[in-house]
Design a protein around this motif. Structure first.
Motif, PDB file in Angstrom:
ATOM      1  N   GLY A 287       0.782  -1.233   0.000  1.00 18.88           N
ATOM      2  CA  GLY A 287       0.000   0.000   0.000  1.00 18.88           C
ATOM      3  C   GLY A 287       0.812   1.280   0.000  1.00 18.88           C
ATOM      4  N   PRO A 288       1.736   1.464   0.947  1.00 21.09           N
ATOM      5  CA  PRO A 288       2.504   2.713   0.979  1.00 21.09           C
ATOM      6  C   PRO A 288       3.314   2.954  -0.292  1.00 21.09           C
ATOM      7  CG  PRO A 288       2.664   1.585   3.082  1.00 21.09           C
ATOM      8  CD  PRO A 288       2.002   0.631   2.144  1.00 21.09           C
ATOM      9  N   GLY A 289       3.885   1.887  -0.838  1.00 27.29           N
ATOM     10  CA  GLY A 289       4.674   2.027  -2.062  1.00 27.29           C
ATOM     11  C   GLY A 289       3.824   2.442  -3.243  1.00 27.29           C
ATOM     12  N   GLU A 290       2.636   1.842  -3.385  1.00 24.34           N
ATOM     13  CA  GLU A 290       1.734   2.225  -4.471  1.00 24.34           C
ATOM     14  C   GLU A 290       1.236   3.662  -4.287  1.00 24.34           C
ATOM     15  OE1 GLU A 290       1.188   0.755  -7.140  1.00 24.34           O
ATOM     16  OE2 GLU A 290       1.630  -1.362  -6.843  1.00 24.34           O
ATOM     17  N   ALA A 291       0.939   4.035  -3.043  1.00 32.75           N
ATOM     18  CA  ALA A 291       0.409   5.372  -2.764  1.00 32.75           C
ATOM     19  C   ALA A 291       1.407   6.471  -3.110  1.00 32.75           C
ATOM     20  CB  ALA A 291      -0.002   5.481  -1.305  1.00 32.75           C
ATOM     21  N   LEU A 292       2.686   6.171  -3.016  1.00 31.10           N
ATOM     22  CA  LEU A 292       3.714   7.163  -3.334  1.00 31.10           C
ATOM     23  C   LEU A 292       3.669   7.593  -4.802  1.00 31.10           C
ATOM     24  CD1 LEU A 292       6.799   5.722  -1.382  1.00 31.10           C
ATOM     25  CD2 LEU A 292       5.401   7.706  -0.780  1.00 31.10           C
TER      26      LEU A 292
END
Length: 376
Positions: free
Chosen positions: A314-319
């Motif tokens: 999630g955090p990687g995609e959100a970046l």
């Protein structure tokens, strides 16, 4: 060519083709790849057809085709053209008078096979009507309706026969000094379709209209079209396309745009990046994505939204997205704006809050675009 100096492996070198126009819509050359669809109402029912044309245009269709099989359809066409916000293509088979009537009614393009119109004088009459009314022509070759002499020569429908048919029709138009045409060579077989278009792309500089004809229902037809059209587009072939589905024409438009968006060739609306969900999910991903797809259909601004159920990816995609939400624990998750971690949000508030965030972000993107255009 789409050029990405940071990620050159995403570059697509588009085939160089002549540019023509379907009404105000440019086709070929450096023009964006146009998305088309076709109505399935009775064209003679002008009100029903107009309603469907408007729905398709709202979904993003650049061009809409309607069948004109009879006098009643020709009579309704003028009203349909007058009410349509996008150019109308008249689909004509055999009846040369329908083609002339369609051009006179304001159709922006005629979909015909010149060789099927009849004797040379009738062909000349159709071409004259097209020229007199600023109407382009699409040569539409289909594996299911090849000329008898080609079937006798090749034994069965095949790429060579389809391309030969197309080139014969091209010569008819060129012999009459008509050059505002595009061409398609469609088959229901993905392999035959791809091979025919590859040969055609080398044989002519005319703009190419892509399509896997009679592809099937929503799911199967989408998959066949994505494979066939996706490979051709990736190879730089194609100036306009139609996804042929046994479904609502609006779905054809949506699928067409998704194919182009996945290759970075067109950008429209919200591109939702979401996980398939698993036991780690902090909320019902499938239900949320289904709801958001419907709630965000009105957004036309090209932007991205990530909806990921847990903190693994999630955090990687959100970046890398304009707006993001990553599931966490205790009934809440994290909201990201423009790639940066912003604030926590409860699952109960998720839908309304994300819709609002996307709308705000879309407005900000549009404001930036307007500012940049004003400064030019």
């Amino acid at each position: 060519m789409t050029h990405n100096p940071i990620r050159p492996w995403r570059d697509i070198d588009r085939r160089k083709s002549r540019k023509i126009h379907v009404g105000p819509v440019p086709i070929g050359g450096d023009a964006p790849i146009a998305v088309q669809t076709m109505t399935n109402t009775l064209t003679s029912d002008a009100a029903a057809t107009i309603k469907q044309v408007l729905a398709c245009a709202e979904a993003g269709a650049d061009i809409v085709r309607v069948s004109v099989p009879d006098v009643e359809s020709s009579a309704a066409l003028k009203e349909i053209v007058a009410e349509s916000p996008v150019p109308i293509v008249a689909d004509i088979h055999f009846h040369y008078k329908r083609a002339i009537e369609a051009a006179e009614a304001g159709a922006a393009c005629l979909r015909i096979n010149p060789g099927n119109i009849g004797n040379p004088e009738r062909v000349k009459d159709v071409i004259k009507a097209a020229r007199d009314h600023n109407c382009s022509i699409r040569i539409g070759v289909n594996a299911g309706s090849l000329e008898k002499h080609l079937l006798e020569k090749y034994g069965e429908p095949c790429p060579d026969a389809m391309v030969e048919s197309g080139l014969e029709h091209i010569r008819i138009l060129q012999d009459n000094d008509f050059h505002e045409f595009k061409i398609s060579v469609k088959a229901s077989d993905v392999f035959m379709t791809a091979a025919a278009y590859q040969q055609l792309a080398e044989a002519t500089d005319a703009p190419i209209h892509l399509g896997v004809t009679e592809a099937g229902g929503l799911v199967s037809g989408t998959i066949k079209s994505a494979i066939g059209l996706g490979n051709l587009l990736w190879a730089g072939i194609g100036d306009t396309l139609r996804v042929s589905l046994s479904a609502d024409p609006v779905e054809e438009v949506k699928v067409g745009f998704e194919i182009l968006k996945s290759l970075g060739l067109r950008h429209r609306g919200v591109n939702i990046i979401s996980c398939p969900s698993c036991a780690r999910q902090g909320f019902d991903v499938i239900k949320v994505v289904d709801t958001l797809e419907r709630r965000l259909e009105h957004i036309k601004t090209p932007m991205s939204l990530s909806i990921i159920g847990c903190v693994v990816n999630g955090p990687g995609e959100a970046l890398m997205t304009d707006v993001g939400f990553t599931g966490g624990g205790a009934g809440s998750g994290m909201v990201y704006i423009a790639g940066a971690q912003s604030h926590k949000l409860s699952n109960e508030e998720m839908i309304e809050h994300i819709v609002a965030q996307v709308e705000e972000r879309a407005a900000a993107i549009e404001a930036d675009i307007a500012k940049a255009e004003a400064a030019e």
